[in-house]
Design a protein around this motif. Structure first.
Motif, PDB file in Angstrom:
ATOM      1  N   LEU A 256     -21.277  88.602 -18.822  1.00 23.18           N
ATOM      2  CA  LEU A 256     -21.686  89.736 -19.667  1.00 23.18           C
ATOM      3  C   LEU A 256     -21.890  89.313 -21.112  1.00 23.18           C
ATOM      4  O   LEU A 256     -22.762  89.828 -21.804  1.00 23.18           O
ATOM      5  CB  LEU A 256     -20.616  90.824 -19.653  1.00 23.18           C
ATOM      6  N   ALA A 259     -25.244  88.477 -22.405  1.00 25.84           N
ATOM      7  CA  ALA A 259     -26.220  89.558 -22.580  1.00 25.84           C
ATOM      8  C   ALA A 259     -25.969  90.404 -23.824  1.00 25.84           C
ATOM      9  O   ALA A 259     -26.697  91.352 -24.083  1.00 25.84           O
ATOM     10  CB  ALA A 259     -26.206  90.454 -21.339  1.00 25.84           C
ATOM     11  N   ILE A 260     -24.944  90.069 -24.609  1.00 27.27           N
ATOM     12  CA  ILE A 260     -24.644  90.883 -25.801  1.00 27.27           C
ATOM     13  C   ILE A 260     -25.717  90.637 -26.856  1.00 27.27           C
ATOM     14  O   ILE A 260     -25.898  89.505 -27.311  1.00 27.27           O
ATOM     15  CB  ILE A 260     -23.237  90.541 -26.351  1.00 27.27           C
ATOM     16  N   TYR A 269      -9.750  91.792 -22.765  1.00 28.23           N
ATOM     17  CA  TYR A 269      -8.435  91.254 -22.416  1.00 28.23           C
ATOM     18  C   TYR A 269      -8.231  91.381 -20.923  1.00 28.23           C
ATOM     19  O   TYR A 269      -8.924  92.146 -20.251  1.00 28.23           O
ATOM     20  CB  TYR A 269      -7.283  91.914 -23.191  1.00 28.23           C
ATOM     21  N   GLU A 276      -9.377  92.737 -15.921  1.00 29.05           N
ATOM     22  CA  GLU A 276     -10.171  92.445 -17.109  1.00 29.05           C
ATOM     23  C   GLU A 276     -10.828  93.706 -17.651  1.00 29.05           C
ATOM     24  O   GLU A 276     -11.479  94.441 -16.924  1.00 29.05           O
ATOM     25  CB  GLU A 276     -11.236  91.400 -16.769  1.00 29.05           C
ATOM     26  N   GLN A 277     -10.629  93.959 -18.933  1.00 27.93           N
ATOM     27  CA  GLN A 277     -11.220  95.112 -19.615  1.00 27.93           C
ATOM     28  C   GLN A 277     -12.099  94.596 -20.748  1.00 27.93           C
ATOM     29  O   GLN A 277     -11.626  93.847 -21.597  1.00 27.93           O
ATOM     30  CB  GLN A 277     -10.119  96.002 -20.218  1.00 27.93           C
ATOM     31  N   CYS A 278     -13.367  95.013 -20.745  1.00 23.19           N
ATOM     32  CA  CYS A 278     -14.303  94.614 -21.805  1.00 23.19           C
ATOM     33  C   CYS A 278     -14.632  95.792 -22.694  1.00 23.19           C
ATOM     34  O   CYS A 278     -14.755  96.916 -22.203  1.00 23.19           O
ATOM     35  CB  CYS A 278     -15.641  94.179 -21.205  1.00 23.19           C
ATOM     36  N   PHE A 279     -14.848  95.515 -23.962  1.00 27.29           N
ATOM     37  CA  PHE A 279     -15.248  96.532 -24.931  1.00 27.29           C
ATOM     38  C   PHE A 279     -16.412  95.972 -25.733  1.00 27.29           C
ATOM     39  O   PHE A 279     -16.327  94.860 -26.239  1.00 27.29           O
ATOM     40  CB  PHE A 279     -14.102  96.837 -25.905  1.00 27.29           C
ATOM     41  N   THR A 280     -17.492  96.744 -25.873  1.00 24.41           N
ATOM     42  CA  THR A 280     -18.577  96.311 -26.746  1.00 24.41           C
ATOM     43  C   THR A 280     -18.931  97.409 -27.741  1.00 24.41           C
ATOM     44  O   THR A 280     -18.727  98.595 -27.467  1.00 24.41           O
ATOM     45  CB  THR A 280     -19.854  95.934 -25.967  1.00 24.41           C
ATOM     46  N   GLY A 281     -19.451  97.000 -28.865  1.00 22.07           N
ATOM     47  CA  GLY A 281     -19.858  97.950 -29.899  1.00 22.07           C
ATOM     48  C   GLY A 281     -20.257  97.204 -31.153  1.00 22.07           C
ATOM     49  O   GLY A 281     -20.229  95.968 -31.191  1.00 22.07           O
TER      50      GLY A 281
ATOM     51  N   GLU B 276     -22.835 103.110 -30.227  1.00 17.44           N
ATOM     52  CA  GLU B 276     -22.633 102.987 -28.787  1.00 17.44           C
ATOM     53  C   GLU B 276     -21.412 102.118 -28.480  1.00 17.44           C
ATOM     54  O   GLU B 276     -21.291 101.010 -28.974  1.00 17.44           O
ATOM     55  CB  GLU B 276     -23.889 102.390 -28.135  1.00 17.44           C
ATOM     56  N   GLN B 277     -20.523 102.656 -27.659  1.00 13.62           N
ATOM     57  CA  GLN B 277     -19.324 101.941 -27.239  1.00 13.62           C
ATOM     58  C   GLN B 277     -19.336 101.807 -25.726  1.00 13.62           C
ATOM     59  O   GLN B 277     -19.441 102.809 -25.020  1.00 13.62           O
ATOM     60  CB  GLN B 277     -18.060 102.726 -27.641  1.00 13.62           C
ATOM     61  N   CYS B 278     -19.234 100.562 -25.237  1.00 15.92           N
ATOM     62  CA  CYS B 278     -19.200 100.316 -23.788  1.00 15.92           C
ATOM     63  C   CYS B 278     -17.816  99.879 -23.350  1.00 15.92           C
ATOM     64  O   CYS B 278     -17.139  99.142 -24.073  1.00 15.92           O
ATOM     65  CB  CYS B 278     -20.119  99.152 -23.434  1.00 15.92           C
ATOM     66  N   THR B 280     -15.938  98.227 -19.756  1.00 16.65           N
ATOM     67  CA  THR B 280     -16.062  97.808 -18.361  1.00 16.65           C
ATOM     68  C   THR B 280     -14.697  97.425 -17.806  1.00 16.65           C
ATOM     69  O   THR B 280     -13.798  97.011 -18.542  1.00 16.65           O
ATOM     70  CB  THR B 280     -17.014  96.602 -18.186  1.00 16.65           C
TER      71      THR B 280
END
Lengths: 378, 378
Positions: A256, A259-260, A269, A276-281, B276-278, B280
């Motif tokens: 992933l 692709a950011i 984390y 596994e937990q992902c956060f994007t922003g 936008e906050q993602c 997963t």
């Protein structure tokens, strides 16, 4: 809640404007180098005007830099005022002192916006630690370098022209070294490690290698392997040993992180229970960052103490058990590189798994000697 | 905290085991169809054994299904006990009644694990709403269909064999309709809409089209356009009007959702300030789901009330202003499809932008008439 605001630049104006629309808090005093209509009548000439104001219960520091931010925030805490900051340099350098001062003075200290800008990162680490044990974390923690690597990947452009474009767009500073050489990521990784693993570590112990020497050829070479280069932070706690590294990494296309886009961040984390937990922003910017500053203020109002790291046990960064293979493009060949090479390719080599600390020492020496070299882990 | 646990299956055992390692809470009573050593001495024969037990302050419902879960949780709330559930069918069907009962009886009701399993989704929506205004949300909310679409995309496999594989791996139920026809996603979208926009909506009003009729040819056609098919939930609040849809979507390759592997979920919201906050993570599974149930218990202990939707204003779903282009593969041609077709390709058409509600009505009629048809928005 009556707030003294230290700094009225990009973030400070954002904080001020968000709070103006709320009726549960008010910015009553502002320290600012520039005085305009927005702060007229609220100017604090010195920090004393704020810390000695009995009406003010909370200080927000968004000036940036370690000094005098540290002295100002310390003074606020000592005067029994809560403190919120978005200043990663301050938090990375003075985390332990600030937490101790907050605790001694029975006030809150929070710094959610210091890592990941708009992303609810440190707060979700805090939340996870109530039930779970975080085993590892990492990600893309710097928008400037991600913008550069994305543009180089998508457009085949060279490093220097891409950096120039980033500077023109306001994504990179005039002196870009804190971003492109990795110290900014190292700070954020150190803060994340402290919050996630409940320790105090020194950022100086984290091996850090940036993207200053990456070329269009490196991006093409990575692409021919089906990979994308990004500047990646990673850390793990295993059998009580904490490892942490900042280095360019050749990501596979199903990762992933590959692709950011643009100047976004991705942080993750892994918990023993939650996986596994992902956060994007957005990792920066006026309102995205100011947003998390105001969230911290709401948490303080809700009596959320925010001692991210209880106990504050000192720990060392120890990468001696972390082995990785590296892509290395070097203008000069030498004995060490030859001894660890597994595959020789056209213009670069892929190494056998080597100790991360060993490779970083080698890269440092080569760079100091003026060798044109770039390396990234696989 | 003394807990009565309703259900001791996959999730219930996870909750029980996580709590056994904590000293701030205890599962003192368990309702279960199967009695084994793990619950011996704690068995509750009926719900009365739990709701009439003055030692129990909180009930955890992980039985699944609307009945008798609704009656049991209602009884618990009426007896002044807090309630936590991971049951999306219950929450989607009875959200308003359960919130009202919790409020009347001055207890907490929380359901974080009902959407996204391990992902801190509803809690971060709650947090965002303290400072920001959520404008839109959506994502991949069902692991089973994502597993199927990922496998079909990566392996070129057909739908029926991939579904069979998912069933063998335990990712799909014997009767897979709740997953593959979209009702599971619709429930989760409805709960998310309620939490994010502060309203009560009816899930029946959300147009929902699943992946039952997708074929290997559809996946190839999408791929030839550089796109990936996923089952996507989306919702928006614009000028006070709430739109919401569940349908397969042809994602471009730079869309993060296209890269979500296996049975993972990706959910996102967009805030006016935070952007936008993602998020997963694992959307199901014993410990990932149980983890968020226990987080809810910790929040209740910390006096976090958890009325996700204050005021509970009723609202309608209105997609009349949502226009989308569609990929349509239909065995039969007809007047309507011809009238909206923009491009005729080999074996499928791409439509002009049409009203979402119109296309869903058309698809429903075609499917009822036994036409072999598949559609996905672009």
């Amino acid at each position: 809640m009556n707030i003294g605001l230290l700094g009225h630049g990009t973030i400070g104006i954002g904080v001020d404007r968000i709070i103006k629309k709320r009726n549960d808090m008010k910015v009553t005093r502002v320290m600012s180098l520039v005085v305009d209509d927005e702060i007229k009548g609220r100017l604090a000439e010195t920090i004393d005007d704020i810390v000695n104001d009995p009406e003010i219960d909370t200080v927000v520091e968004v000036m940036g830099g370690v000094h005098p931010a540290f002295e100002f925030v310390s003074a606020a805490l000592k005067h029994g005022k809560n403190a919120v900051t978005a200043n990663k340099a301050l938090v990375a350098a003075c985390y332990e002192e600030l937490l101790a001062l907050a605790e001694e003075n029975h006030v809150s200290f929070r710094c959610t916006a210091a890592v990941g800008g708009s992303i609810p990162w440190l707060v979700n680490i805090e939340r996870a630690n109530r039930v779970d044990r975080i085993e590892a974390l990492g990600g893309i923690m710097n928008g400037t370098t991600n913008f550069i690597m994305s543009a180089m990947t998508n457009e085949g452009a060279d490093f220097s022209e891409t950096l120039k474009k980033a500077q023109e767009l306001g994504y990179a500073e005039k002196d870009p070294s804190a971003d492109i050489d990795g110290p900014d990521v190292r700070r954020k990784l150190n803060i994340s490690v402290n919050a996630a693993f409940g320790v105090i570590t020194s950022e100086d112990e984290i091996p850090t290698y940036g993207i200053r020497s990456v070329t269009a050829a490196d991006v093409r070479n990575a692409s021919s392997m089906g990979r994308t280069i990004k500047l990646i932070a990673s850390a793990e706690m295993k059998d009580g040993v904490i490892s942490a590294v900042v280095e360019p990494t050749l990501l596979t296309s199903d990762d992933l992180k590959a692709a950011i886009p643009s100047n976004f961040n991705l942080v993750w984390y892994r918990g023993a229970y939650c996986g596994e937990q992902c956060f994007t922003g957005q990792g920066a910017g006026r309102f995205p960052t100011a947003y998390n500053v105001v969230e911290d203020l709401v948490d303080i109002q809700a009596q959320h103490p925010g001692f991210y790291t209880e106990g504050r046990k000192h720990a060392s960064i120890d990468n001696s058990n972390v082995l990785r293979s590296y892509y290395v493009r070097s203008a000069a060949s030498d004995e060490y590189l030859a001894s660890v090479t597994e595959t020789v390719c056209d213009g670069y080599v892929i190494t056998k798994p080597v100790r991360v600390s060993e490779m970083h020492e080698y890269l440092k020496k080569q760079t100091e000697n003026g060798n044109d070299i770039f390396a990234a882990s696989l």
